[in-house]
Each structure stands twice: as structure tokens, then as C-alpha cells.
Scaffold this active site. Sequence first.
Site, PDB file in Angstrom:
ATOM      1  NE  ARG A  39       4.951  -3.355  -0.434  1.00 23.89           N
ATOM      2  CZ  ARG A  39       5.017  -4.687  -0.473  1.00 23.89           C
ATOM      3  NH1 ARG A  39       4.554  -5.338  -1.532  1.00 23.89           N
ATOM      4  NH2 ARG A  39       5.541  -5.365   0.512  1.00 23.89           N
ATOM      5  CG  ASP A  69       8.080   1.596   5.085  1.00 24.58           C
ATOM      6  OD1 ASP A  69       9.244   1.858   4.772  1.00 24.58           O
ATOM      7  OD2 ASP A  69       7.783   0.705   5.905  1.00 24.58           O
ATOM      8  CB  ILE A 114       7.692   4.931  -5.979  1.00 22.51           C
ATOM      9  CG1 ILE A 114       9.154   4.781  -6.401  1.00 22.51           C
ATOM     10  CG2 ILE A 114       7.046   6.116  -6.699  1.00 22.51           C
ATOM     11  CD1 ILE A 114       9.321   4.398  -7.876  1.00 22.51           C
ATOM     12  CD1 TRP A 171       6.183   1.550   1.236  1.00 25.57           C
ATOM     13  CD2 TRP A 171       4.103   1.914   1.957  1.00 25.57           C
ATOM     14  NE1 TRP A 171       5.689   0.347   1.700  1.00 25.57           N
ATOM     15  CE2 TRP A 171       4.413   0.547   2.146  1.00 25.57           C
ATOM     16  CE3 TRP A 171       2.848   2.380   2.336  1.00 25.57           C
ATOM     17  CZ2 TRP A 171       3.514  -0.358   2.702  1.00 25.57           C
ATOM     18  CZ3 TRP A 171       1.940   1.473   2.885  1.00 25.57           C
ATOM     19  CH2 TRP A 171       2.273   0.128   3.061  1.00 25.57           C
TER      20      TRP A 171
END
Length: 396
Positions: A237, A167, A239, A241
Site C-alpha cells: 500500500r 503516505d 507503493i 500511496w
Amino acid sequence: MSYKRTAVVLFSLFSSFAIGQNTEKIVVSANSKWSEKTAATIINKYPKAWQIDGTEKPKWDYKMSLTLSAFEKLYLKTKDKKYLNYIKEYADELIDSSGNIAKYDIKEYNIDYVNPGKLLFNLYEETKDNRYLTVIKQLRTQIESQPRTASGGFWHKQIYPNQMWIDGLYMAEPFYTQYTVKYENGKSLDDVAKQFELVHNHLLDKKTGLPYQAWDESKEIGWANSETGTSPTIWNRGIGWYMMALVETLDYFPKNHPKQKELLGYLNEIAKSAVQVQSPSGLWFQVADKPELSGNYLESSGSAMIIYSLAKAADKGYLASSYKKTAQKSFNAFVKEFVKTNENNEITISNVSSNVGLGGKPFRDGTNEYYAKSKTKDNSSPALAAFLLSAVELNK
């Protein structure tokens, strides 16, 4: 003080309080677009953007900036000033008259703190308020001195030495790219590309092409694979970001730069890999590559991030136009699976993964089971924001 003057002062104080509280509810109809319903849901629940996710005190935080970046896109599309004002009120709550961010400490070297800076480019263009430019430059200073791994990747935080988190690309690179193009004649574009290169070379699983959540270059932390340094799990999540970071960085990355095609290549690779692990309905599981894992579930925030990224990338020509159809189908599946509306036409999005992390105290080992067992929430900001982004992009 005379009675008349007292009355005027009291009225003035009451008026400022009422305006500041922003208590007027936004009314939407059953026929309103999903983007309008989502925006109304957020503003009605959180009249001040710093309150998002139930935050108790104003905070310079990526949850707010993720959500407000969706409001910015909605404002640019609709030109409705209430969306711009919602962003501006947040910035003005956190930035003082001298251009200092409340409770910001550069020495934390938290890469999440860079993310809200991207809201300030448009605010500065709209208002020419120099406080915004001061903060933009301050965040650029953080990037300049952000600690790095031995091979040059930004640490996620000072407390996470030698670690890149997936992220982190979203938190820093769109801002970094926009800044260096706008104010530095693109002098740091190679460094931006380097961050993606390190992720591509070290965080992606060789079998699936999907990213793990983090990589410890030193391979010393307890969750790190002893050979690769990666954390154990491919998080839905994560993936999202990664894909959003690529798509939003490419918005500012010049087409004539030698590294632009490299970033396009990464985006095409991850889009193909993400589609390959879709559920039959077109959504994504919390542990993306292991649908059969006990306790695993279809997760809303990462699904919405991927939908938005596919739609935007197809619209921009970064991906083949067929990905727009994939995004449309997945958006419809998302609404059916996760979205409910109440009598005021406000929405609830279910099955949002709670914030999961690595290391710390107590120690988070990042196993597949840890992610699968993480509690879900309704209407947590990553899902609301990503759904709003996808609805704006798909004109829904």
C-alpha cells in the site's frame, strides 16, 4: 398550538429526519458497471460518509476523503448528483457555519488532516459557499507551519518527530499543489517538489526502487535503519500511496515548471519498479518485494491503488500507453482474486491489509513479519476507494 399546526410541525420534523438519514437504498443490476456497484455498496452500508469503516462519530479523516475523492471522480464522469450530495453531506457534517472543522486541532500537525481539504475545491466551485474556502485556507495555514525535518520534509505528525511517511505525500501534496497554483500563482511548487525529492533520495530502496513506509532523518527511533533511517519493510500500500501522490500532484503541476519533468521521472521509475514485482497474475503482495515470505499474501488495497495509478498515468500521457494494458490485465485479475457480489449486486473485496504503522505504544517495529501477519479485512475503505478509482479510470 392548534391540531393543524402541530401536524404541520411534526410532518416537517419527520421529513427533515428522513432526508437527513438518507435511508433510500441504491439499486444496481448485474449489468451495472463496477464503479456503480462499488458506489452503491458504500452508500448502502454507510448512508452518511462519516460512518465509513464503521466510524462511530463524525470525523475529519483521510479514509473518508480517499473514498470521497473517488466519488468526486465518479460524479465528474456521470454528473449524477447523488455522488456530489454524498460528498457535500460529509463536508457539511464536519464544517460549522463559521467554517470551523469539528474537533480539528492544528497543534496536532497531523498531515492526514490536510487530505480532506482537496474535496472542498470542487464543492466551493459548485456552491460558492465561503465556509469551504475558509477551511481550504485554514489547511494551507497548517502546511505553512507544519514541523519539518532538518532537510525540509514535513513531519507526518507532531508525535512522530523528524519522520516522513510515504503516505504523507498523498495526504498533503495534491492539495498543496492545487492550492498554490490556484491561489498563490504557484509560489510553493518548488517546496512541493522538494517533498518528492526527499522521498526519492531517502525512502526508496536502492535495489528494487520501491519505497519503504517511513524515514527518520534523525535515525533515533527504534525501527530506523542505523545507516539510512528507513523503516524495514516495503509495503504494497506504500507503493500505492506514492504512485497516487505523484499522479494526482501532476494533475495540477504546470508542465512548464522546471520540476515537472523531475516528478514525471519519478513516476516512470516507480511504475517500472512496481511492475517488476508483480505476481504472475498481475497483482501485488503485502510485503511487495518478498513473495516467498512466510504468511505473505496478495493484498487488495495496494494492488488497486497501483492499478489506478498506472491507468490514470497512461491516460494522461505521464506513462507509456502500454501501462494501460498492464492496468487492464491487473484489474481483471483483481476482480477474479478479490471481488464477490451478493444477490443485490453489491460487492465484497477481500484481503485488505489492516492499518499498520510504526512506533507508538505498544511499539510497532515495522518488520517484514509484522506486515505479513497483519490481519486482513473485507471491504475496508482503502480497497473500496482504490477499486472505485480504478473502475472509473478504466471505465469498468
